[in-house]
Design an enzyme around this catalytic site. Structure first.
Site, PDB file in Angstrom:
ATOM      1  N   GLU A  28       0.962  -1.204   0.055  1.00 38.99           N
ATOM      2  CA  GLU A  28       0.037  -0.033  -0.001  1.00 38.99           C
ATOM      3  C   GLU A  28       1.061   1.515  -0.136  1.00 38.99           C
ATOM      4  O   GLU A  28       2.036   1.252   0.322  1.00 38.99           O
ATOM      5  CB  GLU A  28      -1.033  -0.031   1.221  1.00 38.99           C
ATOM      6  CG  GLU A  28      -0.288   0.002   2.482  1.00 38.99           C
ATOM      7  CD  GLU A  28      -0.878   0.841   3.673  1.00 38.99           C
ATOM      8  OE1 GLU A  28      -0.999   1.942   3.408  1.00 38.99           O
ATOM      9  OE2 GLU A  28      -1.109   0.022   4.679  1.00 38.99           O
ATOM     10  N   LYS A 162      -4.768  -2.446  13.608  1.00 37.44           N
ATOM     11  CA  LYS A 162      -4.197  -1.307  14.186  1.00 37.44           C
ATOM     12  C   LYS A 162      -4.441  -1.240  15.702  1.00 37.44           C
ATOM     13  O   LYS A 162      -5.578  -1.467  15.888  1.00 37.44           O
ATOM     14  CB  LYS A 162      -4.519  -0.053  13.362  1.00 37.44           C
ATOM     15  CG  LYS A 162      -3.904   0.080  12.020  1.00 37.44           C
ATOM     16  CD  LYS A 162      -3.851   1.593  11.348  1.00 37.44           C
ATOM     17  CE  LYS A 162      -3.069   1.246  10.120  1.00 37.44           C
ATOM     18  NZ  LYS A 162      -3.733   0.741   9.036  1.00 37.44           N
TER      19      LYS A 162
END
EC number: 4.2.1.70
Length: 307
Positions: A28, A162
């Site tokens: 990404e 996360k």
């Protein structure tokens, strides 16, 4: 398909890899534009790409530049992405607009999965996936990454979700959507900066070859959606759970007080965490991505050998 190809541009290295049926691993670009300061972002990106090469695969960092979905970045593309001040953070809803308007865009987990699938790339390495935000029962703030994982056939290698997120709710969402979450040499969901979260996993494997078997079998069964490979940050780079949780809670309160939410929340929170940890979290972030890159390349190579 011809219409699609006019929007896609491959780097020389990726084009050659596709022609030679070499294993390819997508990366990404949001981590470059929004996740780290310059020049650490460029250093991290080039190091991670080299780790993938060293483990036998070809890296394909994905971004949107001048109306093209770039599959693999040349060095000048990387500099544009790393230094531009107005890089759009692109998820599924933004993709067509950013391409049509010929803006510079960095791809989130969701959009990287979409673009990788368009290019025929089956593996994608990131730091951590998005998920259900804390307080989502009031805000409905849930990352588009989770929905993408339920429908796009890409295996995502990450250090869990996360740690700023509500991890139990994130796992519930993935379970509802039928997304396999497989621990690599762990029975517990890693939480990005930490190896432990308190959330147990139902599936764990010990080798890249076993993950390759699962990936191929899922593909042959025509089961829709991706796989999450949860790869814990190495012991020597992990932060303590109590330490990072206290800092995250402080950062969440600051975000709420400043009215920061939606797609701006994650970059704000990660930036605050870097500040409050005196850079320790940034160093950990880099190491966990490097660790994921090595594993992602090994899985891609193992699958390629089985074809």
């Amino acid at each position: 398909m011809a219409n699609l190809q006019k929007y896609i541009e491959y780097s020389r290295e990726v084009q050659q890899a596709l022609e030679n049926n070499q294993p390819i691993v997508a990366l990404e670009s949001t981590i470059i534009s929004h996740g780290m300061p310059y020049p650490q972002n460029v250093e991290m990106a080039t190091t991670v790409e080299q780790i993938i090469r060293n483990n036998g695969a070809i890296p394909a960092t994905i971004a949107i530049i001048d109306g093209k979905i770039k599959i693999g970045l040349e060095s000048e593309d990387l500099e544009i992405l790393a230094t531009s001040k107005d890089v759009a953070k692109v998820s599924r809803r933004d993709l067509a607009e950013v391409v049509a308007m010929k803006c510079v865009g960095a791809t989130t987990v969701a959009t990287t999965m979409i673009c990788a699938a368009m290019a025929g790339i089956q593996f994608f390495v990131t730091g951590g996936i998005g998920g259900v935000h804390k307080g989502a029962e009031h805000t409905m703030d849930i990352s588009a990454d989770l929905e993408e994982l339920s429908k796009t056939n890409v295996t995502v290698i990450c250090a869990g979700a996360k740690s700023i997120l509500d991890l139990p709710k994130t796992m519930e969402y993935l379970e509802t959507k039928g997304v396999p979450v497989i621990g690599y040499q762990t029975n517990e969901l890693p939480a990005f900066f930490t190896r432990e979260s308190g959330v147990k996993l139902t599936s764990s494997v010990e080798t890249p070859e076993r993950l390759a078997d699962i990936h191929l079998t899922k593909q042959q069964l025509n089961l829709e959606g991706g796989i999450v490979v949860a790869n814990p940050i190495p012991y020597e780079h992990a932060l303590s759970k109590a330490y990072i949780e206290a800092i995250i809670n402080e950062a969440v309160v600051e975000a709420e007080n400043q009215g920061i939410k939606g797609k701006d929340a994650t970059p704000f929170l990660l930036g605050k965490i870097v500040e409050k940890t005196n850079g320790k979290s940034l160093a950990a972030n880099i190491k966990l991505v490097e660790n994921n890159a090595a594993l992602g390349a090994k899985i891609a190579v193992a699958v390629n050998k089985l074809l």
